[in-house]
Scaffold this active site. Structure first.
Site, PDB file in Angstrom:
ATOM      1  N   ARG A 291       0.843  -1.210   0.000  1.00  0.00           N
ATOM      2  CA  ARG A 291       0.000   0.000   0.000  1.00  0.00           C
ATOM      3  C   ARG A 291       0.871   1.250   0.000  1.00  0.00           C
ATOM      4  NH1 ARG A 291      -4.859   0.841  -1.491  1.00  0.00           N
ATOM      5  NH2 ARG A 291      -5.725  -0.780  -0.131  1.00  0.00           N
TER       6      ARG A 291
ATOM      7  N   ARG B  25       0.850  -6.963  -9.550  1.00  0.00           N
ATOM      8  CA  ARG B  25       1.375  -6.379  -8.297  1.00  0.00           C
ATOM      9  C   ARG B  25       1.449  -7.390  -7.156  1.00  0.00           C
ATOM     10  NH1 ARG B  25      -3.341  -2.450  -5.662  1.00  0.00           N
ATOM     11  NH2 ARG B  25      -4.958  -4.059  -5.461  1.00  0.00           N
TER      12      ARG B  25
ATOM     13  N   HIS C 298       0.153   3.107 -10.505  1.00  0.00           N
ATOM     14  CA  HIS C 298      -0.784   3.666  -9.501  1.00  0.00           C
ATOM     15  C   HIS C 298      -0.011   4.431  -8.417  1.00  0.00           C
ATOM     16  CE1 HIS C 298      -3.934   3.676  -6.429  1.00  0.00           C
ATOM     17  NE2 HIS C 298      -4.743   2.958  -7.154  1.00  0.00           N
TER      18      HIS C 298
ATOM     19  N   GLU D 189      -2.524   8.757 -10.971  1.00  0.00           N
ATOM     20  CA  GLU D 189      -2.206   7.462 -11.580  1.00  0.00           C
ATOM     21  C   GLU D 189      -2.129   7.584 -13.105  1.00  0.00           C
ATOM     22  OE1 GLU D 189      -5.237   4.817  -9.974  1.00  0.00           O
ATOM     23  OE2 GLU D 189      -5.269   6.140  -8.208  1.00  0.00           O
TER      24      GLU D 189
HETATM   25  O1  TA6 Z   1      -7.182   4.761  -7.342  1.00  0.00           O
HETATM   26  C1  TA6 Z   1      -8.214   4.212  -8.040  1.00  0.00           C
HETATM   27  C2  TA6 Z   1      -8.720   2.978  -7.320  1.00  0.00           C
HETATM   28  O2  TA6 Z   1      -9.319   2.118  -8.248  1.00  0.00           O
HETATM   29  C3  TA6 Z   1      -9.702   3.396  -6.228  1.00  0.00           C
HETATM   30  O3  TA6 Z   1     -11.031   3.141  -6.612  1.00  0.00           O
HETATM   31  C4  TA6 Z   1      -9.268   2.568  -5.013  1.00  0.00           C
HETATM   32  O4  TA6 Z   1      -9.920   1.326  -5.011  1.00  0.00           O
HETATM   33  C5  TA6 Z   1      -7.775   2.455  -5.273  1.00  0.00           C
HETATM   34  O5  TA6 Z   1      -7.662   2.240  -6.663  1.00  0.00           O
HETATM   35  C6  TA6 Z   1      -7.035   1.434  -4.443  1.00  0.00           C
HETATM   36  O6  TA6 Z   1      -7.370   0.132  -4.865  1.00  0.00           O
HETATM   37  P1  TA6 Z   1      -6.745  -1.115  -4.025  1.00  0.00           P
HETATM   38  O7  TA6 Z   1      -7.244  -2.347  -4.693  1.00  0.00           O
HETATM   39  O8  TA6 Z   1      -5.245  -0.971  -4.100  1.00  0.00           O
HETATM   40  O9  TA6 Z   1      -7.239  -0.926  -2.618  1.00  0.00           O
END
Ligand code: TA6
Length: 300
Positions: A73, A99, A169, A271
């Site tokens: 994260r 990932r 991301h 992103e």
């Molecule tokens: O940043 C876009 C996104 O799709 C958000 O909707 C949120 O879910 C984020 O990614 C994080 O996703 P994750 O699966 O890493 O918790």
């Protein structure tokens, strides 16, 4: 897969050091006089980037997992071969399998401009059987100097079309989400995924609540203006016509076990994506590169 000791012998470069971190993950540090980055082979996940003499540019949750099968994260998760939820099977992991798979370092060295580079590969032999797809070769090329360049290179090695969506991301380290603004997307169409409505961006982006926006028809550079850290972070890109801006705010942060309840103040995601109408289809033997270039300058 070689051990970190064997990788150090094979790469034999003073600016590239493989190591096992405190969580037991095989990692690598790219370190030169202009900047330093650390990366886990798990997810080919860039965890940190610090230009010489500056604050860290990337954010990492204090609550992040660092274990097989779970995404890290923070830093720059590699989302492939789908962005968001799987289009057909909700049981499959969010943001694809890249990932949560271990990538293999395949090349490393020094660039003419003094940057240090590393390439890692993901192939069908490195992913879990449940994710088997067309034959493919995915590479990540990371270049570290006072800037960080990250390119996700997708090569369709099969005799069929390869369709996918993807994202770099990136989580950015900021002084406070209520202090920053993001420029570069004025006039661009976007989908507000929280209300599933379409809009046109008016001016710079500021934050007062959970924000999850997919901008389309944009090859533009985004700039995060952060007066608290007296800097701006430039997020440029190649091979992308969509950009996602995300902050979970309080309620969603509290629902995420790998995200501290108040950590939403100190991060924002900008992103670099091939998402929604910018998803891609590669013909056999076709290749595409999705690249982000991250750098910061003093501002204010
Ligand atoms: O940043 C876009 C996104 O799709 C958000 O909707 C949120 O879910 C984020 O990614 C994080 O996703 P994750 O699966 O890493 O918790």
């Amino acid at each position: 897969m070689l051990t970190v000791q064997e990788f150090n012998q094979e790469f034999a470069n003073s600016e590239i050091h493989f190591y096992t971190d405190s969580h037991g993950l095989a990692c690598v540090e790219l370190n030169n006089p202009m900047g330093k980055a650390s990366l886990a082979l798990h997810g080919a996940h860039i965890m940190s980037f610090i230009p010489k003499g500056q604050e860290a540019l990337l954010w990492m949750s204090e609550k992040s997992y660092f274990e097989a099968g779970k995404p890290i994260r923070g830093g720059i998760p590699i989302c492939w071969s789908w962005f968001g939820g799987h289009p057909c099977d909700s049981d499959l992991p969010s943001h694809g399998f890249a990932r949560i798979s271990v990538w293999e370092p395949i090349a490393g060295g020094n660039c003419a401009d003094g940057a240090t580079f590393l390439e890692l590969a993901l192939t069908p032999g490195l992913i879990a059987n449940e994710f088997k797809t067309n034959d493919f070769l995915v590479k990540l090329r990371v270049e570290v100097s006072e800037k960080l360049s990250v390119a996700l290179i997708i090569d369709n090695c099969s005799d069929k079309d390869l369709s996918y969506s993807a994202a770099l991301h990136s989580y950015f380290n900021i002084s406070d989400i209520e202090n920053i603004t993001i420029s570069g997307l004025d006039g661009k169409p976007f989908i507000d995924t929280l209300s599933d409505t379409n809009h046109i961006q008016q001016g710079d982006i500021s934050f007062v609540a959970e924000t999850d926006l997919i901008y389309l028809d944009t090859e533009d550079t985004c700039i995060i203006h952060d007066p608290g850290f007296k800097r701006k972070i430039k997020v440029s890109k190649v091979g992308s016509r969509s950009t996602v801006v995300w902050n979970p705010w309080d309620a969603k942060a509290q629902r995420m076990p790998d995200f501290g309840d108040n950590e939403f103040h100190e991060m924002v995601c900008v992103e670099t994506t091939n998402a929604e109408s910018d998803a891609r289809t590669l013909a056999p033997n076709e290749c595409h590169s999705l690249q982000v270039i991250i750098e910061s300058e003093t501002e204010g």
